[in-house]
Write a protein that holds these residues in place. Sequence first.
Motif, mmCIF file in Angstrom:
data_model
loop_
_atom_site.group_PDB
_atom_site.id
_atom_site.type_symbol
_atom_site.label_atom_id
_atom_site.label_comp_id
_atom_site.label_asym_id
_atom_site.label_seq_id
_atom_site.Cartn_x
_atom_site.Cartn_y
_atom_site.Cartn_z
ATOM 1 N N UNK A 124 31.896 52.238 40.170
ATOM 2 C CA UNK A 124 30.810 51.561 40.896
ATOM 3 C C UNK A 124 31.188 50.095 41.021
ATOM 4 N N UNK A 125 30.822 49.491 42.120
ATOM 5 C CA UNK A 125 31.078 48.067 42.297
ATOM 6 C C UNK A 125 30.628 47.289 41.068
ATOM 7 N N UNK A 126 31.536 46.484 40.532
ATOM 8 C CA UNK A 126 31.212 45.707 39.345
ATOM 9 C C UNK A 126 32.027 44.427 39.357
ATOM 10 N N UNK A 127 31.342 43.290 39.376
ATOM 11 C CA UNK A 127 32.065 42.022 39.398
ATOM 12 C C UNK A 127 32.757 41.773 38.059
ATOM 13 N N UNK A 128 32.166 42.324 36.968
ATOM 14 C CA UNK A 128 32.787 42.126 35.657
ATOM 15 C C UNK A 128 34.148 42.814 35.591
ATOM 16 N N UNK A 129 34.258 44.009 36.192
ATOM 17 C CA UNK A 129 35.576 44.662 36.174
ATOM 18 C C UNK A 129 36.562 43.896 37.061
ATOM 19 N N UNK A 130 36.048 43.243 38.124
ATOM 20 C CA UNK A 130 36.931 42.380 38.928
ATOM 21 C C UNK A 130 37.366 41.176 38.100
#
Lengths: 227, 492
Positions: B116-122
């Motif tokens: 799922x879109x996640x800025x933390x994983x980016x």
Amino acid sequence: MATDMVTNSRAEVLRRVRAARGGTSDGVAVRAGWDGIAREYRRKGTREREGLLALLEDRLRDYDARVVRAAGEGVGQSVAKRLVERGVRRMVVPVGLPVEWMPVGWLPASAGEVEFVVDEGLSSEELDDVDGVMTGATLAIAETGTFVLQNVAGQGRRAATLVPDYHLCVVRAEDVVETVPEAMGRLQETAGLATTFVSGPSATADIEMTRIKGVHGPRSLDVILIV
Amino acid sequence: MSGVGLDPKTAPTFPMAAKAMLGDTQLRKNVRHATDVIQEKRARVVGEMPDWQELREAGRQIRRHTMEYLDFYLEEFEANCTRAGGVVHWARDAEEARGIVVGLVKASGSDQVIKIKSMTTEEIQLNSALEAAGIHPYETDLAELIIQLGEDRPSHIVVPALHKNRQQIREIFQREMKLPELGERPQDLADAARMFLREKFLRVKTAVSGANFLIAETGGVCVVESEGNGRMCLTLPETLITIAGIDKVLPRFQDLEVMLQLLPRSATGERMNPYNSIWTGVDAASSGDGLRDGPRVFHVVLTDNARTEILADEEGRQTLNCIRCGACQNACPVYRQTGGHAYGSVYAGPIGAILTPQLQEMHHAQSLPYASSLCGACYEVCPVKINIPEVLIHLRNKVVKQNTAGVAGLFDVEAGAMKAMAMIFRSERRFRAAQRLGRVAERPLVRRDGQGEGWIGWLPGLLGGWTQARDLEEMPKETFRDWWERRGRDGN
């Protein structure tokens, strides 16, 4: 060794948090601090019943959902009509869906043209193979055009309302609230259940901000409001 | 498969990157269109709320209170999540977070994950770590899929591919999904993504998600989304790994009544986004129809990655209140001109300008606190009232202090120039001489505009920093002092 590292990371992150904040938080102070948060926003809606239902209908339609009203015994008939309109042949229903909502002559195996399948643990592939799903709802929020599903009888597993292309949701008028705070108040007691807020069919605006329905979840959504 | 992440350690400075972006008229047109549309929608649905300011104030107080007692709420979340059958992990930094997630995916027995879109994983550059370990991540949010297939990078917190238009997206899908006949309507493109991902949703057994909120009181996690891809990842796989910054905690379930009003209206201009999922641990099948609902194994990775550094800084701390709605990006005149990539970080726009340098402990991305006109539009739209301009100025001070401290300070050019200026201003003779010198020196650089006004668009050497982002007006032919003296002489 791996366990050591895990324990150390936990201790280290908490140590850093406490160093940054000047010590360990005291439960009594935490509670008092939370109670002291100013909540001057609206909690309760002001609308009469009719205004409330009209608002819910308006907001749901704004989200491309179809909404109709039905009185007590007319629900089954209304359901049958929707299914014919949508050209649905196979519907999945959760265990515990009120029988009086089903079309007349309904039997677990079939109801005339439409075949009903009770979800007794269908696989994702089997769910992908049915045309639609029919459920009840715990409550609906008029101001936002939202209904809330939980893992309880008549609402079923999350996957069942997600994988099929079409969702028919039956909402009782007495379960409609006006504001989000009213809804959260009602949900507090069952806060541990898997809970899903649904506002319209699946949608995206990722391409040039154009709203497109039905990306991964249900493409179409009907709501029957029991009055 | 995915492009190189935006890394503040290696990214060019904002003024350099922005210059290149300003030349890309297609990108600027796409960004302008998207931000205009969201801003207009946001203004309309916020305008419907008579208590918007009271909600903002409550939001600010909830977030501030959470940061005040973060250790308490983190432990409470851990205890309740564990009781419900979840497994909580702690990561000090990005490297440790990546290691934990890769290990958990391997333990799940899968060499693929749906995401799922996640800025933390980016932020922690998870995808390249997964790939290096032989695990293929499939992004399932439409925008993230566009980015992944196009080997591109996100440029907005909420709408990561807003810099691409439909023709550009179509080209990417045609090439990567092998669909030469693909149509050009947004509906065609969404249908292609649905087809492409449906099989993955049904087959891949491990999912990775971020979190919008972690609820301390219940140990529950909340994810807010629109497409249903989030629900697919949270519901269908056997193993779910959720990664969240330690700042994502919310004290009580009831607090969602504030956040679920503030977030969708600010982020996408909707009264409520199509789907919010709240789940607690793994379902024990003790209620409802007795059927198991959702993953059998659930992990949460609580990640610090310099957030405690920010927490320790009294003035910068409010940065952690951010709920990642992206409203500040849409409102920012600088972001609207340059788009997100110029910021060299997955967190672009005003919030990125304060968050990124602090996540880098002020060692990288030092030009970002200057990437703002301090106009205050970001503060005005922020649903939890983060005073971004105040933090920007605070960080500018930190940058100057860091750069003038120690041996480097002795040779600091800017400090030297300021000293020279002070010397000139102290003496009338020196000041007049400098004015005369300036008028002579500027002559070859002055260009006339349509109104006959003289402007300098380029200054040489060290002075060039000033004209990099603005033009300088020509000095007047006659100074006030000269005019005053002439007036006396002529007897007027």
